[in-house]
Design an enzyme around this catalytic site. Structure first.
Site, PDB file in Angstrom:
ATOM      1  N   THR A 295       0.860  -1.193   0.000  1.00 23.65           N
ATOM      2  CA  THR A 295       0.000   0.000   0.000  1.00 23.65           C
ATOM      3  C   THR A 295       0.888   1.231   0.000  1.00 23.65           C
ATOM      4  OG1 THR A 295      -0.018   0.453   2.388  1.00 23.65           O
ATOM      5  CG2 THR A 295      -1.547  -1.243   1.562  1.00 23.65           C
ATOM      6  N   ASP A 296       0.265   2.368  -0.272  1.00 25.40           N
ATOM      7  CA  ASP A 296       0.981   3.611  -0.054  1.00 25.40           C
ATOM      8  C   ASP A 296       0.869   3.936   1.441  1.00 25.40           C
ATOM      9  OD1 ASP A 296       1.232   6.599  -2.120  1.00 25.40           O
ATOM     10  OD2 ASP A 296       2.272   6.007  -0.305  1.00 25.40           O
ATOM     11  N   TYR A 297       1.495   4.993   1.821  1.00 20.46           N
ATOM     12  CA  TYR A 297       1.646   5.379   3.230  1.00 20.46           C
ATOM     13  C   TYR A 297       0.276   5.534   3.912  1.00 20.46           C
ATOM     14  CZ  TYR A 297       4.232   7.816   6.971  1.00 20.46           C
ATOM     15  OH  TYR A 297       4.806   8.179   8.140  1.00 20.46           O
ATOM     16  N   GLY A 299      -2.203   3.810   3.457  1.00 18.66           N
ATOM     17  CA  GLY A 299      -3.260   3.599   2.457  1.00 18.66           C
ATOM     18  C   GLY A 299      -4.426   2.790   3.000  1.00 18.66           C
TER      19      GLY A 299
END
Ligand code: GLC
Length: 720
Positions: A295-297, A299
């Site tokens: 995932t992104d940060y 996310g």
């Protein structure tokens, strides 16, 4: 010695002895190399030893180190590592530090599974290359691959095995600050660049200790956020998705990228991080991706704000969609055990995600040698070397786009000639808030750079003109009149040291310097953090006080060169009309000052071509070259006709189009020669053209070929 670990070590020795045996037996065949079956067997054995908690632990990517990119900052990392609750860390800098943490994982946790160490190395590590949008303007795949290769050599020398790059999000909206991290508006060029970056980072197959795993991001369509506002809603037809936005992600997968990062935005009303159609049906089912998805940060936890459930619900939706690793949310490590017990996540799904992480570590060789990237001798030998800096200087100059270069009469009575390049002599004034800032030269996302080590423009030009010319400096203005805006635009150690003098005092000092000079270099534009993440703008002009400064400098009657620092297309209609020469230098990296000098003085001929359209005003956005004709196109040469598709107040054209860039020389093109006049759907033809340098300077030219499908079953762009 921990029993389980000794088994794992014994497994290692068994594998090693087996391969030694094979080698000794003269089996010089591929079988002595690791086979997929070897990997499967190894991971089967390891996973059979793992507890449910340890499997979930592999899916956890907490943040650590001094560099964070978001709000949260996890603590007590060592305790989590010991408990086997960590699969990797990111934005930790320094091989000793990383070796120490890796040692904790290998020696203090029950099974000793090594960690991944990631970082946002997106345009260089300590030797910084131009921001990716600038790099894309080189159109030079060899140079782009070389920049990624050097970044991998330097990052891996410092313990990094995984980079969150390439960022390949297509965007047609320069209000979005992250256009600075991408490769512009064209899917074909973006795809070529994505492949070049993956090759550069991963090398052949990540076997060497200077080959690291890439991570193509942000999947998917992050660059299409409504109104250019970061993290905003994306809603797009399938036709536009697959014709205009998806190709670069697919190209990275084709190139063998080891990981994919999910984007923050929603697609079809479902956040990408929980979007099974994206993460499984397309990415794996259609494209055959076999790496892992991170995932992104935060996310996962952000999906609570997206409004699709509580932390347990969104964590379950993420892993069930095909997401394997949780960056910072700690949703997996905090809720998956419960979800498995409640049957909301199957053991098979958890095993699949865990296996994908272990496979990545296996492919990186971390089980054979957890310290593969932790050689303390490498930093001094491999980081910020002269060879790397020379490459960065060369490539930075290739990224510059000469937007305007009018003929100017420098000496009364002599014939007018192009203002650039000029021979450095006499007094050269370098004026502007970006003229003497070391920390702004590398551009956004320079997380590993030693920011105050890069020479400022003034420092670099002084070095280059010693004994030839005098460099006079004045700040001339602050970045922008609004102090709070300037603060927001100069975060992360990029302060421009806002000057408390009045605008008039700053201007008076600049005019004094200008009037003592023979030529003025106006170093103006955006600060490095006016683009990048969470840096969207609705007004794309050069900031107010800088425009005033530029107007006053022009009134002196001295020749003025605008050296434009920017992370995005800006609206430069006034500048195009009034400034004789404009050189767009983006943010050129650690060697930018020298590269700018090379271009200004003619040691190199800037040949960059824009990869993103520059609008005349923000009202034209989204503005891109591969647009449709509509049923009411304007007649050729017309800019307004009632009841045609146009505006009352401006024409439909960009100020500077995609593919635009001047040169110190001129080129002529012969007739195009086609190897055949028809091709079928899968056919090929070769188009050739003779290009002649018809000017007086050596130079490079980016030869561009466009095609058009004149009649289709659906509407097609006027050119591609
Ligand atoms: C950021 C960015 C992403 C980056 C990640 C880790 O929020 O969206 O591009 O890789 O966090 O720093």
């Amino acid at each position: 010695m921990n029993r389980d670990k000794s088994n794992y070590n014994n497994m290692i020795y068994k594998k090693l002895s087996l391969s030694v045996l094979l080698f000794a037996a003269g089996f010089l065949t591929a079988s002595a190399q690791k086979s997929p079956q070897d990997m499967d067997r190894f991971i089967d054995v390891l996973m059979n030893k793992m507890t449910l908690e340890e499997k979930i632990g592999q899916l956890n990517l907490p943040v650590t180190g001094e560099i964070t990119t978001g709000q949260a900052k996890s603590s007590d990392i060592a305790a989590k590592i010991k408990k086997g609750e960590v699969g990797g860390l990111f934005n930790l800098k320094g091989v000793e530090k990383i070796r120490e943490v890796q040692k904790q994982a290998v020696e203090d946790s029950r099974l000793g599974i090594p960690l991944l160490f990631g970082m946002d190395v997106i345009h260089g590590y300590e030797t910084m290359f131009p921001i990716p949008l600038g790099l894309s303007c080189t159109w030079d795949m060899t140079a782009i691959e070389e920049s990624a290769r050097i970044a991998a050599v330097e990052a891996s020398a410092d313990g990094i095995s995984w980079t969150f790059s390439p960022m390949v999000d297509i965007s047609r909206d320069p209000r979005w600050g992250r256009v600075s991290e991408g490769s512009g508006e064209d899917p074909f060029l973006g795809a070529m660049i994505a492949e070049a970056m993956v090759r550069g980072y991963q090398g052949k197959n990540m076997e060497r200790n200077d080959e690291i795993m890439a991570c193509v991001k942000h999947f998917a369509l992050y660059g299409a956020g409504e109104a250019g506002r970061d993290y905003n809603t994306v809603d797009m037809s399938r036709q536009r998705m697959f014709n205009d936005y998806m190709l670069p992600y697919e190209a990275a997968v084709e190139a063998g990228v080891g990981s994919v990062m999910a984007s923050f935005n929603e697609v079809d009303g479902i956040p990408a991080t929980a979007n099974k159609w994206l993460m499984t049906d397309i990415l794996r089912g259609q494209w055959g991706f076999n790496g892992f998805v991170v995932t992104d940060y935060t996310g996962i936890s952000e999906m609570i704000d997206h409004g699709i459930g509580d932390l347990q619900t969104v964590s379950a939706r993420a892993i069930n969609a095909g997401v394997d690793m949780d960056m910072v949310s700690e949703g997996f490590v905090g809720t998956l055990k419960k979800s498995v017990q409640e049957g909301k996540v199957s053991m098979a799904t958890l095993n699949t995600a865990c296996r994908r992480i272990l496979e990545a570590k296996y492919k990186l060789g971390l089980f054979d040698n957890p310290y593969k990237y932790c050689d303390p001798k490498r930093p001094a030998r491999d980081i910020f070397t002269k060879a790397h800096r020379d490459a960065a200087r060369r490539i930075a100059a290739e990224s510059f786009v000469l937007l305007k270069n009018d003929d100017v009469t420098l000496i009364p009575g002599t014939p007018a000639e192009p203002l650039l390049p000029f021979n450095p002599k006499g007094n050269i004034a370098v004026i502007g808030p970006l003229a003497d800032s070391r920390t702004n030269m590398p551009g956004t996302w320079s997380v590993a750079a030693v920011l105050d080590r890069c020479p400022s423009l003034v420092e670099g030009l002084k070095e280059m003109t010693t004994g030839k010319a005098n460099i006079l400096y004045a700040k001339g203005s602050n970045l922008i009149s609004d102090a709070s805006y300037e603060e927001r635009a100069t975060m992360f150690g990029r302060s421009l040291n806002r000057d408390n003098r009045t605008d008039q005092q700053l201007l008076d000092e600049a005019l004094t310097v200008a009037n003592q000079s023979d030529i003025i270099i106006a170093a103006l534009g955006e600060s490095s953090e006016m683009s990048g993440e969470s840096s969207s703008r609705t007004d794309l002009n050069i900031p107010d006080v800088q425009q005033n400064l530029l107007k006053e400098l022009l009134k002196t009657g001295k020749p003025v060169v605008l050296v434009l620092f920017t992370g995005r297309p800006l609206t430069l209609t006034w500048e195009q009309e009034h400034v004789p020469a404009i050189l767009n230098v983006w943010f050129g990296g650690s060697e930018a000052a020298y590269a700018i000098g090379d271009a200004l003085f003619g040691y190199v001929n800037p040949g960059g071509k824009l990869t993103m359209s520059f609008p005349k005003n923000v009202g034209q956005i989204p503005l891109y070259y591969a647009h449709k004709n509509t049923g009411r196109p304007l007649a050729q040469g017309k800019w307004f006709e009632k009841f045609r598709s146009n505006y009352l107040d401006v024409d439909n054209e960009p100020l500077y189009p995609f593919g635009y860039g001047l040169s110190y020389t001129t080129f002529s093109y012969g007739d195009i020669d086609l190897s055949r006049s028809t091709i079928d759907m899968t056919g090929e033809l070769t188009a050739a053209v003779m290009v002649t340098n018809t000017g007086t300077w050596p130079g490079s030219e980016v030869v561009q070929l466009y095609i058009r499908d004149l009649v289709g079953s659906t509407t097609r762009p006027v050119k591609e």
